[in-house]
Scaffold this active site. Structure first.
Site, PDB file in Angstrom:
ATOM      1  N   ASP A  49       0.649  -0.960   0.001  1.00 21.77           N
ATOM      2  CA  ASP A  49       0.013  -0.148  -0.084  1.00 21.77           C
ATOM      3  C   ASP A  49       0.982   1.124  -0.149  1.00 21.77           C
ATOM      4  O   ASP A  49       0.359   2.387   0.123  1.00 21.77           O
ATOM      5  CB  ASP A  49      -0.888   0.042   1.286  1.00 21.77           C
ATOM      6  CG  ASP A  49      -0.531  -0.241   2.568  1.00 21.77           C
ATOM      7  OD1 ASP A  49       0.846  -0.321   2.634  1.00 21.77           O
ATOM      8  OD2 ASP A  49      -1.018   0.191   3.481  1.00 21.77           O
ATOM      9  N   SER A  50       2.277   1.082   0.083  1.00 19.99           N
ATOM     10  CA  SER A  50       3.066   2.250  -0.082  1.00 19.99           C
ATOM     11  C   SER A  50       2.901   2.681  -1.339  1.00 19.99           C
ATOM     12  O   SER A  50       3.159   4.018  -1.766  1.00 19.99           O
ATOM     13  CB  SER A  50       4.454   1.562  -0.121  1.00 19.99           C
ATOM     14  OG  SER A  50       4.657   0.630  -0.928  1.00 19.99           O
ATOM     15  N   ASP A  88      -1.162  -6.066  -0.227  1.00 16.68           N
ATOM     16  CA  ASP A  88      -1.268  -5.514   1.080  1.00 16.68           C
ATOM     17  C   ASP A  88      -3.044  -5.046   1.096  1.00 16.68           C
ATOM     18  O   ASP A  88      -3.596  -4.681   0.369  1.00 16.68           O
ATOM     19  CB  ASP A  88      -0.558  -3.988   1.097  1.00 16.68           C
ATOM     20  CG  ASP A  88       0.439  -4.050   2.318  1.00 16.68           C
ATOM     21  OD1 ASP A  88       0.260  -4.670   3.044  1.00 16.68           O
ATOM     22  OD2 ASP A  88       1.447  -3.309   1.934  1.00 16.68           O
ATOM     23  N   LYS A 118      -1.431  -9.458   2.785  1.00 15.33           N
ATOM     24  CA  LYS A 118      -0.531  -8.925   3.959  1.00 15.33           C
ATOM     25  C   LYS A 118      -1.411  -7.804   4.723  1.00 15.33           C
ATOM     26  O   LYS A 118      -2.024  -7.128   3.972  1.00 15.33           O
ATOM     27  CB  LYS A 118       0.967  -7.944   3.543  1.00 15.33           C
ATOM     28  CG  LYS A 118       1.439  -7.394   4.733  1.00 15.33           C
ATOM     29  CD  LYS A 118       3.003  -7.215   4.384  1.00 15.33           C
ATOM     30  CE  LYS A 118       3.252  -5.731   3.814  1.00 15.33           C
ATOM     31  NZ  LYS A 118       2.617  -4.853   4.564  1.00 15.33           N
ATOM     32  N   GLU A 120      -1.229  -5.534   8.466  1.00 22.01           N
ATOM     33  CA  GLU A 120      -0.587  -5.013   9.556  1.00 22.01           C
ATOM     34  C   GLU A 120      -1.100  -5.495  10.958  1.00 22.01           C
ATOM     35  O   GLU A 120      -2.269  -5.303  11.230  1.00 22.01           O
ATOM     36  CB  GLU A 120      -0.524  -3.466   9.734  1.00 22.01           C
ATOM     37  CG  GLU A 120       0.280  -2.871   8.458  1.00 22.01           C
ATOM     38  CD  GLU A 120       0.498  -1.347   8.428  1.00 22.01           C
ATOM     39  OE1 GLU A 120       0.095  -0.748   9.516  1.00 22.01           O
ATOM     40  OE2 GLU A 120       0.965  -0.771   7.565  1.00 22.01           O
ATOM     41  N   GLU A 187       9.353  -4.179  10.575  1.00 28.07           N
ATOM     42  CA  GLU A 187       9.957  -2.899  10.256  1.00 28.07           C
ATOM     43  C   GLU A 187      10.245  -1.794  11.404  1.00 28.07           C
ATOM     44  O   GLU A 187       9.892  -1.688  12.175  1.00 28.07           O
ATOM     45  CB  GLU A 187       8.504  -1.843   9.258  1.00 28.07           C
ATOM     46  CG  GLU A 187       9.097  -0.681   9.034  1.00 28.07           C
ATOM     47  CD  GLU A 187       8.152  -0.250   7.850  1.00 28.07           C
ATOM     48  OE1 GLU A 187       7.163  -1.021   7.332  1.00 28.07           O
ATOM     49  OE2 GLU A 187       8.195   0.826   7.370  1.00 28.07           O
TER      50      GLU A 187
HETATM   51  O1  KIV Z   1       3.566  -1.000   1.639  1.00 22.92           O
HETATM   52  C1  KIV Z   1       4.619  -1.619   1.616  1.00 22.92           C
HETATM   53  O2  KIV Z   1       5.395  -1.454   0.709  1.00 22.92           O
HETATM   54  C2  KIV Z   1       5.095  -2.356   2.606  1.00 22.92           C
HETATM   55  C3  KIV Z   1       6.679  -2.626   2.766  1.00 22.92           C
HETATM   56  C4  KIV Z   1       7.346  -1.744   2.928  1.00 22.92           C
HETATM   57  C5  KIV Z   1       6.814  -3.518   3.613  1.00 22.92           C
HETATM   58  O3  KIV Z   1       4.561  -2.719   3.556  1.00 22.92           O
END
Ligand code: KIV
Length: 279
Positions: A49-50, A88, A118, A120, A187
């Site tokens: 989600d970055s 994510d 994924k 959190e 992280e």
């Molecule tokens: O959103 C993302 O790219 C991440 C990674 C930095 C682990 O969660």
């Protein structure tokens, strides 16, 4: 023969089996061409989600939606064929209830073809992880600095500074593993905490700003390619793409302004029936 050796896509089981073995190589991707470039280099591609920050210019990951994740994950699936693709779950898509989490996780897998999600994983998330895994959704956890919690944490800074915070992160990682996650991102923590987490959990730890004590590493691809002026302390730049892009764009702009681009090699010469000039 493992899926990796047979040329099929790497599976979550292949990644889980790499605990304390060969380090697991992970990067993010949000589009098909990048996924295609990274596919045979990485074991795992994360559609993180970055994307909200590095592609869409958002101030944090909080504004990322399911629709954004689905669109980018579809593109990554089209560009890759070997790496495990993990997507994510965006903020707001899994915290409210495990049923809502399942509905959204199922959408991510069904509508993109990715193999895992994924999320959190604060300690509250263990129940949700178990619910998803029992129903066929492989889950990767994410502990330590949790970017989606920015509005509670106040800043993107390393975590585990106090005894209480260390204990909380260890508990989160243990709860994530016990709930059935196949791996966990760690992280923004110190080396000794990353080491302790890695020793305590039976699943691979994937570090970002967490030292080589982890079972694998992940970085945001745009960060490590040097696309931004500023990057966090833990990012190593392996290329200087920002400077390369600017130099290329400046060279192009100069040639357009001097009318030296396009050159004859880039111009179509069609035999349009116009009378040819005598030689
Ligand atoms: O959103 C993302 O790219 C991440 C990674 C930095 C682990 O969660």
């Amino acid at each position: 023969m493992s899926a990796q050796a047979s040329g099929k896509r790497i599976t979550t089981a292949d990644i889980a089996a790499r605990k304390a073995g060969e380090p697991i190589v992970c990067l993010t991707a949000y589009d098909a061409p990048t996924a295609e470039i990274l596919d045979d280099i990485c074991d795992l591609i994360l559609v993180g989600d970055s994307v909200g920050m590095v592609v869409h210019g958002l101030p944090s990951t909080v504004g990322v939606t399911m629709e954004m994740m689905i669109l980018h994950a579809r593109a990554v699936m089209r560009g890759s064929r070997r790496a495990l693709v993990v997507v994510d779950m965006p903020f707001g898509s899994y915290e409210e209830s495990r049923e809502k989490a399942f509905e959204n996780a199922a959408r991510l897998l069904k509508e993109t073809g990715a193999q895992a999600v994924k999320l959190e994983s604060g300690r509250y998330a263990a129940d949700t992880i178990r619910f998803l895994v029992e129903r066929g959704v492989p889950v990767m956890g994410h502990v330590g600095l949790r970017p989606q919690a920015i509005n509670v944490m106040g800043a993107f800074k390393a975590r585990g500074r106090t005894t209480a915070e260390r204990a909380e992160i260890l508990a989160e990682a243990e709860a994530t593993a016990a709930a059935g996650a196949f791996a966990v991102v760690v992280e923004g923590v110190s080396e000794d905490l990353a080491q302790e987490v890695t020793e305590r959990v039976a699943i691979p730890t994937i570090g970002i700003g967490a030292s080589t004590a982890c079972d694998g590493q992940i970085l945001v691809t745009q960060d490590m390619l040097g696309l931004f002026d500023w990057t966090p302390k833990f990012v190593k730049r392996y290329a200087a793409l920002r400077a390369a892009i600017r130099a290329a764009a400046e060279a192009y702009a100069g040639e357009v302004r001097r009318r030296t681009f396009p050159e004859p090699a880039q111009v179509y010469r069609l035999d349009s029936g116009k009378p040819k000039k005598p030689a």
